[in-house]
Design an enzyme around this catalytic site. Sequence first.
Site, short mmCIF file in Angstrom:
data_model
loop_
_atom_site.label_atom_id
_atom_site.label_comp_id
_atom_site.label_asym_id
_atom_site.label_seq_id
_atom_site.Cartn_x
_atom_site.Cartn_y
_atom_site.Cartn_z
N LYS A 146 26.52 -4.37 -0.44
CA LYS A 146 28.00 -4.35 -0.40
C LYS A 146 28.49 -3.75 0.91
O LYS A 146 29.69 -3.60 1.13
CB LYS A 146 28.54 -3.50 -1.55
CG LYS A 146 28.14 -3.99 -2.93
CD LYS A 146 28.64 -3.00 -3.98
CE LYS A 146 27.85 -3.11 -5.26
NZ LYS A 146 28.01 -1.93 -6.11
N HIS A 164 4.55 5.70 11.66
CA HIS A 164 4.10 5.63 10.26
C HIS A 164 3.14 6.82 10.07
O HIS A 164 1.93 6.65 9.97
CB HIS A 164 3.39 4.29 10.03
CG HIS A 164 3.17 3.91 8.60
ND1 HIS A 164 3.32 4.79 7.55
CD2 HIS A 164 2.79 2.72 8.04
CE1 HIS A 164 3.05 4.16 6.41
NE2 HIS A 164 2.73 2.90 6.69
N ARG A 218 11.14 3.72 3.88
CA ARG A 218 10.68 2.71 4.84
C ARG A 218 11.90 1.87 5.20
O ARG A 218 12.69 1.49 4.32
CB ARG A 218 9.60 1.81 4.26
CG ARG A 218 9.35 0.61 5.18
CD ARG A 218 8.15 -0.18 4.82
NE ARG A 218 6.94 0.57 5.09
CZ ARG A 218 5.72 0.04 5.01
NH1 ARG A 218 5.58 -1.23 4.68
NH2 ARG A 218 4.65 0.77 5.25
N ARG A 275 0.80 -1.23 0.00
CA ARG A 275 0.00 0.00 0.00
C ARG A 275 0.83 1.27 0.00
O ARG A 275 0.64 2.17 -0.81
CB ARG A 275 -0.91 0.05 1.25
CG ARG A 275 -2.18 -0.69 1.13
CD ARG A 275 -2.50 -1.35 2.44
NE ARG A 275 -1.51 -2.39 2.69
CZ ARG A 275 -1.62 -3.63 2.21
NH1 ARG A 275 -2.67 -3.97 1.54
NH2 ARG A 275 -0.68 -4.54 2.41
N THR A 276 1.77 1.38 0.94
CA THR A 276 2.47 2.64 1.13
C THR A 276 3.34 2.97 -0.08
O THR A 276 3.34 4.09 -0.58
CB THR A 276 3.33 2.58 2.41
OG1 THR A 276 2.54 2.05 3.47
CG2 THR A 276 3.85 3.94 2.80
N1 CP Z 1 -0.42 0.00 5.78
C1 CP Z 1 0.80 -0.30 5.32
O1 CP Z 1 1.81 0.26 5.76
O2 CP Z 1 0.79 -1.28 4.37
P1 CP Z 1 2.09 -1.74 3.55
O3 CP Z 1 3.02 -2.42 4.53
O4 CP Z 1 1.58 -2.69 2.50
O5 CP Z 1 2.72 -0.51 2.98
#
Ligand code: CP
Length: 305
Positions: free
Chosen positions: A86, A135, A107, A57-58
């Site tokens: 590396k 998040h 992320r 999603r993100t």
């Molecule tokens: N909600 C969320 O962070 O989903 P993903 O891990 O798929 O990005």
Amino acid sequence: MTWFGRDLVTARGLGRDDIEEILREADSFSSIAREKRSTDTLKGKVVATLFFEPSTRTRFSFQTAAMRLGARRIGFGDDSVTSTVKGETLSDTIKVIDACADCIVIRHPLEGAAQAAANVSEAPVINAGDGANQHPTQALLDLYTIRKEKGTIDGLKILMLGDLKYGRTVHSLAYALSQFDDVELLFHSPPALRMPEQITNELRGQIKMRELSSFDLSQADVVYATRIQKERFADPEEYRKYSYHIGTDELATMKTDAILMHPFPRVGEIAEEVDADPRAAYFRQEANGICVRMAVLNKILSRKG
Ligand code: CP
């Protein structure tokens, strides 16, 4: 505080005005996102999406948001194709990307990685999830969804279920909800997976909070279910003993006008038979991620945003 040029590393410290600005901007982009149209608001900008940890999603909603705003995108969804393998440090990688991009979306499995990136990057850094920490754009899309579905955020009872210890979405959402009036947070989780005391201690006095001793969905206006974060346990098998389930029987105990949310992915917490119920808001919640991330990118990257 102005959004232009700002890092978004945590929901902690976001004020109500900051949040309202994003929610208004998201509304202005919602028809573009829904109708799959594009603008050239960010034409000429480059957005880097660096995903050192899996995401569906993100990552895709940030990429879609950037492209619908007319920006170009660089990045990766798997760091095994980068010089990280590396032995390159995160700091060095970020400095390289900083020279390429106008904004860095990151992320990473390590808590604090987004802040570490922000410390060495001149380009603004957006945290797309750092370990069990934060998040923040998920919290913004969750707030957008709650308001869209319920008409308000103020005055609601919001029940957080599941893995409140390692679940970064509920950490960010708890901080963001503390900016609204008369919200009550209800928690229910296995004792080992309670909301961290560091967060509840910090929020005490800012928002009402209550631990539910039983799995009781009946009091909440919003039920926010989360996945048990298997990947955060030292023993991956330990997570199995904490599984829980919302099926049609459990749904029947919810208020008729409540909504059921989940940041996803789900791994058995919500049965697919629940999806057809109008209270199941999680796919609408996911779709809202695009206009909310368009809002975040535009506010941070556009002086006019
Ligand atoms: N909600 C969320 O962070 O989903 P993903 O891990 O798929 O990005």
